[in-house]
Motif scaffolding. Structure first.
Motif, PDB file in Angstrom:
ATOM      1  N   LEU A 190       0.736  -1.272   0.002  1.00  0.00           N
ATOM      2  CA  LEU A 190      -0.148   0.273  -0.080  1.00  0.00           C
ATOM      3  C   LEU A 190       0.850   1.315  -0.011  1.00  0.00           C
ATOM      4  N   THR A 191       2.041   1.047   0.523  1.00  0.00           N
ATOM      5  CA  THR A 191       2.634   2.401   0.635  1.00  0.00           C
ATOM      6  C   THR A 191       3.492   2.821  -0.738  1.00  0.00           C
ATOM      7  N   SER A 192       3.182   1.913  -1.673  1.00  0.00           N
ATOM      8  CA  SER A 192       3.714   2.257  -2.951  1.00  0.00           C
ATOM      9  C   SER A 192       2.607   3.087  -3.855  1.00  0.00           C
ATOM     10  N   GLN A 193       1.432   3.021  -3.192  1.00  0.00           N
ATOM     11  CA  GLN A 193       0.296   3.467  -3.969  1.00  0.00           C
ATOM     12  C   GLN A 193       0.363   4.854  -4.078  1.00  0.00           C
ATOM     13  N   THR A 194      -0.180   5.670  -5.335  1.00  0.00           N
ATOM     14  CA  THR A 194      -0.714   6.992  -5.328  1.00  0.00           C
ATOM     15  C   THR A 194      -1.939   7.175  -5.164  1.00  0.00           C
ATOM     16  N   LEU A 195      -2.411   8.348  -4.835  1.00  0.00           N
ATOM     17  CA  LEU A 195      -3.700   8.639  -4.381  1.00  0.00           C
ATOM     18  C   LEU A 195      -4.513   9.672  -5.303  1.00  0.00           C
ATOM     19  N   PRO A 196      -4.894   9.307  -6.533  1.00  0.00           N
ATOM     20  CA  PRO A 196      -5.286  10.289  -7.612  1.00  0.00           C
ATOM     21  C   PRO A 196      -6.612  11.205  -6.951  1.00  0.00           C
ATOM     22  N   GLU A 223      -6.557  16.374  -3.109  1.00  0.00           N
ATOM     23  CA  GLU A 223      -5.621  17.528  -3.366  1.00  0.00           C
ATOM     24  C   GLU A 223      -4.564  17.919  -2.546  1.00  0.00           C
ATOM     25  N   ALA A 224      -4.606  17.324  -0.986  1.00  0.00           N
ATOM     26  CA  ALA A 224      -3.613  17.560  -0.175  1.00  0.00           C
ATOM     27  C   ALA A 224      -2.198  16.696  -0.475  1.00  0.00           C
ATOM     28  N   LYS A 225      -1.451  16.884  -0.122  1.00  0.00           N
ATOM     29  CA  LYS A 225      -0.082  16.126  -0.126  1.00  0.00           C
ATOM     30  C   LYS A 225      -0.128  15.205   1.056  1.00  0.00           C
ATOM     31  N   VAL A 226      -0.215  13.869   0.408  1.00  0.00           N
ATOM     32  CA  VAL A 226      -0.283  12.752   1.314  1.00  0.00           C
ATOM     33  C   VAL A 226       1.066  11.827   1.137  1.00  0.00           C
ATOM     34  N   SER A 227       1.480  11.464   2.345  1.00  0.00           N
ATOM     35  CA  SER A 227       2.721  10.451   2.196  1.00  0.00           C
ATOM     36  C   SER A 227       2.406   9.355   3.105  1.00  0.00           C
ATOM     37  N   THR A 281      -6.965  -9.890  12.118  1.00  0.00           N
ATOM     38  CA  THR A 281      -5.899  -9.265  11.768  1.00  0.00           C
ATOM     39  C   THR A 281      -6.136  -7.896  10.991  1.00  0.00           C
ATOM     40  N   PHE A 282      -5.644  -6.982  10.876  1.00  0.00           N
ATOM     41  CA  PHE A 282      -5.688  -5.722  10.145  1.00  0.00           C
ATOM     42  C   PHE A 282      -4.594  -5.209   9.647  1.00  0.00           C
ATOM     43  N   CYS A 283      -4.666  -4.430   8.276  1.00  0.00           N
ATOM     44  CA  CYS A 283      -3.489  -3.866   7.774  1.00  0.00           C
ATOM     45  C   CYS A 283      -3.433  -2.420   8.385  1.00  0.00           C
ATOM     46  N   GLN A 284      -2.412  -2.058   9.216  1.00  0.00           N
ATOM     47  CA  GLN A 284      -2.345  -0.745   9.790  1.00  0.00           C
ATOM     48  C   GLN A 284      -1.667   0.074   8.825  1.00  0.00           C
ATOM     49  N   VAL A 285      -1.933   1.163   8.484  1.00  0.00           N
ATOM     50  CA  VAL A 285      -1.411   2.208   7.391  1.00  0.00           C
ATOM     51  C   VAL A 285      -1.347   3.460   8.227  1.00  0.00           C
ATOM     52  N   LYS A 286      -0.120   3.970   8.208  1.00  0.00           N
ATOM     53  CA  LYS A 286       0.229   5.364   8.797  1.00  0.00           C
ATOM     54  C   LYS A 286       0.398   6.478   7.482  1.00  0.00           C
ATOM     55  N   ALA A 287       0.015   7.349   7.494  1.00  0.00           N
ATOM     56  CA  ALA A 287       0.352   8.471   6.813  1.00  0.00           C
ATOM     57  C   ALA A 287       0.685   9.871   7.361  1.00  0.00           C
TER      58      ALA A 287
END
Length: 74
Positions: A6-12, A15-19, A32-38
């Protein structure tokens, strides 16, 4: 898609800069969960726990503002 990818995905369309800073599998009880931090520009931390299976279509949102520090989800 695997959680770690997921960290290699772009968010088309966002508008805000998301990392996307990390994505890892975590467990809580027998789930089980996929914990995503941004990080949203300029300094807003975001964390999402995506269920790996059997999502019940419910969502819990927790937040704070001002100088509250951090949220302990445990």
């Amino acid at each position: 898609m695997a959680c770690g990818q997921l960290t290699s995905q772009t968010l088309p369309g966002v508008e805000a800069k998301v990392s996307l800073t990390s994505a890892k599998v975590i467990t809580s009880g027998n789930k089980t969960f996929c914990q995503v931090k941004a990080m949203l520009s300029p300094e807003i931390g975001v964390e999402v726990a995506l269920p790996q299976q059997q999502w019940t279509q419910r969502i819990l949102q927790v937040g704070c503002g001002g100088l509250c520090g951090s949220i302990n989800l445990s």
